[in-house]
Motif scaffolding. Sequence first.
Motif, PDB file in Angstrom:
ATOM      1  N   CYS A  19       9.618 -20.063   8.132  1.00  0.00           N
ATOM      2  CA  CYS A  19       8.634 -19.409   9.141  1.00  0.00           C
ATOM      3  C   CYS A  19       7.685 -18.278   8.811  1.00  0.00           C
ATOM      4  CB  CYS A  19       9.930 -19.208  10.055  1.00  0.00           C
ATOM      5  SG  CYS A  19      10.993 -17.807   9.936  1.00  0.00           S
ATOM      6  N   GLY A  20       7.513 -18.082   8.224  1.00  0.00           N
ATOM      7  CA  GLY A  20       7.370 -16.594   7.800  1.00  0.00           C
ATOM      8  C   GLY A  20       7.579 -15.277   8.222  1.00  0.00           C
ATOM      9  N   LYS A  21       9.157 -15.247   9.024  1.00  0.00           N
ATOM     10  CA  LYS A  21       9.391 -13.651   9.139  1.00  0.00           C
ATOM     11  C   LYS A  21       9.549 -13.172   8.415  1.00  0.00           C
ATOM     12  CE  LYS A  21      11.394 -11.563  12.792  1.00  0.00           C
ATOM     13  NZ  LYS A  21      10.188 -10.258  13.364  1.00  0.00           N
ATOM     14  N   CYS A  22      10.154 -12.996   7.317  1.00  0.00           N
ATOM     15  CA  CYS A  22      10.496 -12.147   6.380  1.00  0.00           C
ATOM     16  C   CYS A  22       9.471 -12.237   5.935  1.00  0.00           C
ATOM     17  CB  CYS A  22      12.000 -13.363   5.127  1.00  0.00           C
ATOM     18  SG  CYS A  22      10.275 -14.869   4.264  1.00  0.00           S
ATOM     19  N   PRO A  39       8.492 -12.629   0.310  1.00  0.00           N
ATOM     20  CA  PRO A  39       9.878 -13.587   0.085  1.00  0.00           C
ATOM     21  C   PRO A  39       9.477 -14.789   0.509  1.00  0.00           C
ATOM     22  CG  PRO A  39      10.142 -12.111   2.349  1.00  0.00           C
ATOM     23  CD  PRO A  39       8.944 -11.827   1.127  1.00  0.00           C
ATOM     24  N   ARG A  40       9.405 -15.241   0.937  1.00  0.00           N
ATOM     25  CA  ARG A  40       8.583 -16.887   1.309  1.00  0.00           C
ATOM     26  C   ARG A  40       8.373 -16.817   0.201  1.00  0.00           C
ATOM     27  NH1 ARG A  40       5.529 -19.067   6.377  1.00  0.00           N
ATOM     28  NH2 ARG A  40       3.792 -18.500   4.369  1.00  0.00           N
ATOM     29  N   GLY A  41       8.005 -16.374  -0.892  1.00  0.00           N
ATOM     30  CA  GLY A  41       7.277 -17.419  -2.124  1.00  0.00           C
ATOM     31  C   GLY A  41       8.677 -17.282  -3.254  1.00  0.00           C
ATOM     32  N   HIS A  42       9.763 -15.890  -2.567  1.00  0.00           N
ATOM     33  CA  HIS A  42       9.881 -15.401  -3.991  1.00  0.00           C
ATOM     34  C   HIS A  42      11.464 -17.390  -3.267  1.00  0.00           C
ATOM     35  CE1 HIS A  42       9.312 -11.506  -3.705  1.00  0.00           C
ATOM     36  NE2 HIS A  42       8.123 -12.073  -4.442  1.00  0.00           N
ATOM     37  N   VAL A  43      11.410 -17.861  -1.828  1.00  0.00           N
ATOM     38  CA  VAL A  43      12.829 -17.835  -2.129  1.00  0.00           C
ATOM     39  C   VAL A  43      12.037 -19.536  -2.500  1.00  0.00           C
ATOM     40  CG1 VAL A  43      13.749 -19.719  -0.319  1.00  0.00           C
ATOM     41  CG2 VAL A  43      13.281 -17.452   0.159  1.00  0.00           C
ATOM     42  N   PHE A  44      10.924 -19.743  -2.058  1.00  0.00           N
ATOM     43  CA  PHE A  44      10.709 -21.168  -2.917  1.00  0.00           C
ATOM     44  C   PHE A  44      10.924 -20.934  -4.346  1.00  0.00           C
ATOM     45  CE2 PHE A  44       6.195 -23.470  -3.449  1.00  0.00           C
ATOM     46  CZ  PHE A  44       7.047 -25.142  -2.932  1.00  0.00           C
ATOM     47  N   ASP A  82      20.429 -14.985   2.177  1.00  0.00           N
ATOM     48  CA  ASP A  82      19.905 -13.658   1.334  1.00  0.00           C
ATOM     49  C   ASP A  82      19.216 -13.559   0.869  1.00  0.00           C
ATOM     50  OD1 ASP A  82      22.454 -12.554   2.957  1.00  0.00           O
ATOM     51  OD2 ASP A  82      23.242 -13.816   2.267  1.00  0.00           O
ATOM     52  N   ILE A  83      17.974 -13.702   1.090  1.00  0.00           N
ATOM     53  CA  ILE A  83      17.186 -13.204   0.370  1.00  0.00           C
ATOM     54  C   ILE A  83      16.888 -13.309  -0.831  1.00  0.00           C
ATOM     55  CG2 ILE A  83      14.241 -13.643  -0.027  1.00  0.00           C
ATOM     56  CD1 ILE A  83      14.666 -13.769   3.108  1.00  0.00           C
ATOM     57  N   HIS A  84      17.624 -11.690  -0.838  1.00  0.00           N
ATOM     58  CA  HIS A  84      17.783 -10.767  -1.844  1.00  0.00           C
ATOM     59  C   HIS A  84      18.780 -10.834  -2.688  1.00  0.00           C
ATOM     60  CE1 HIS A  84      21.035  -9.500   1.303  1.00  0.00           C
ATOM     61  NE2 HIS A  84      21.039  -9.126  -0.310  1.00  0.00           N
TER      62      HIS A  84
HETATM   63  S1  SF4 Z   1      13.731 -17.265   3.911  1.00  0.00           S
HETATM   64 FE1  SF4 Z   1      11.416 -16.046   5.245  1.00  0.00          FE
HETATM   65  S2  SF4 Z   1       9.967 -18.383   5.712  1.00  0.00           S
HETATM   66 FE2  SF4 Z   1      12.420 -18.867   5.474  1.00  0.00          FE
HETATM   67  S3  SF4 Z   1      13.613 -19.046   7.335  1.00  0.00           S
HETATM   68 FE3  SF4 Z   1      14.229 -16.801   6.230  1.00  0.00          FE
HETATM   69  S4  SF4 Z   1      12.425 -15.281   7.336  1.00  0.00           S
HETATM   70 FE4  SF4 Z   1      11.664 -17.921   7.655  1.00  0.00          FE
END
Ligand code: SF4
Length: 432
Positions: A19-22, A39-44, A82-84
Amino acid sequence: MDFKKLPPVQEQIMKCVRCGKCRSVCPVFAEIGNETAAPRGHVFMVQMLRDGKVEPDQDVYDHLANCLMCETCSVNCPSGIDIHQLNAAARSYIYDHNPTVGKELIFDTLWTNPALLKTSTKFLWGAQKTGLQNLARNLGLMKILPGDLPKAEGILSSIPLRSGRGRIKEVNPAQGDQLYRIGYFLGCGTDLLHPQVAKATVEVLTRNGCEVIVPRETRCCGLPHLANGKMDTARKLLAHNVKIFNEYDFDYIITDCGSCSSALSYHNIEFVLGGLKIEDQAFAFADKVIDLTKFLVEVLDIHLPENPQAERCRVTYHDPCHLANAQGIKTQPRELLKRIPGVELVEMAEANRCCGGSGTFSVTHYDLSMKILDHKMDNAMETGAAYLATCCPSCMMQLQYGVNRHKWNCQVVHPVELVYDYYQSLPELAKV
Ligand code: SF4
Ligand code: SF4
């Protein structure tokens, strides 16, 4: 511990809906504007690492390290990722494939041993006299020191000679009737960089009916290690601190550092120690951990005696990410400040935007850190405050650098210092 089996890596990645909210809230993306720094790029990227589509090499590490670990993305992610934590786990996985002498020296030898760490800050204190850059160059240290340390030497420019531990006793009895027995988790930043905060913390707590014990064997909370790819070392440090503090019968374990309280929180302990045998002891320990301002406001409910002669002063407050994002503690430090007679609290714009310090980030990513800091200082200076308060020694160091950099006539403090100063200013009879 197997990186691919860690819950955030195994279970959370699949919840990303792109979604790109991060991305929209990330302070690093706001400066760089590049998806790989978002962060979205980091998740990927972590997903590709997990699936073996990219190698665990330094390039991938460097992309992931463009992150302050501020947790703004995590608290705003609608999927609750928890992206971090994903990022920290991936950094450790990559670091284990690419260890360096410099990091082993700093994070395993020095930063796990309080006596050596103290000695090295005394060395830095001496180095301030000659210039850190020259000294490091002369000793041939430039090759093994991290990132932008030579550029960042000004940030470390005011290391005091005497540590917090040197200024306070191990056992500090309550004044008057004892209400609580407190274990004071004296973190490295407060101990070595802001010993006056340690002194104020102990004085304010003992004055308000707390016995304060400062276990001498306390080691670093492990957060710098987690941010620098040293998750195994963070785990050992946490296990050590849990054992030390659980040997006492404390009512609460208090820290004045937002980074320490977040590292010692249930959520972080679950991530770092998850599945280890000592999990139950660790959770019992985490149950007692509480931020100092939260304790003063919500548990002690302190009220300061009135003093008609109290000087009026304007104070603004910066939210440390590890307190506001990681623990949701925003109102308590403000409430504490408002309870100090004479204090006028003035909110800055975007008070919860990161200052760019984030422990070692200002040293490893100096230029980027300064861009983020300059935004913070613009907002802070607009308040015209005489004091810039915050609850994290790393933020204090960064903000002090910002104050100096912008030639602003303002003092950076922890709220507890203002409480302590207020007590000190009272006429003798009212102090008791
Ligand atoms: S990590 Fe970022 S892009 Fe993915 S669901 Fe969460 S806010 Fe949306
Ligand atoms: S932790 Fe902070 S700096 Fe890192 S990706 Fe998330 S929002 Fe950006």
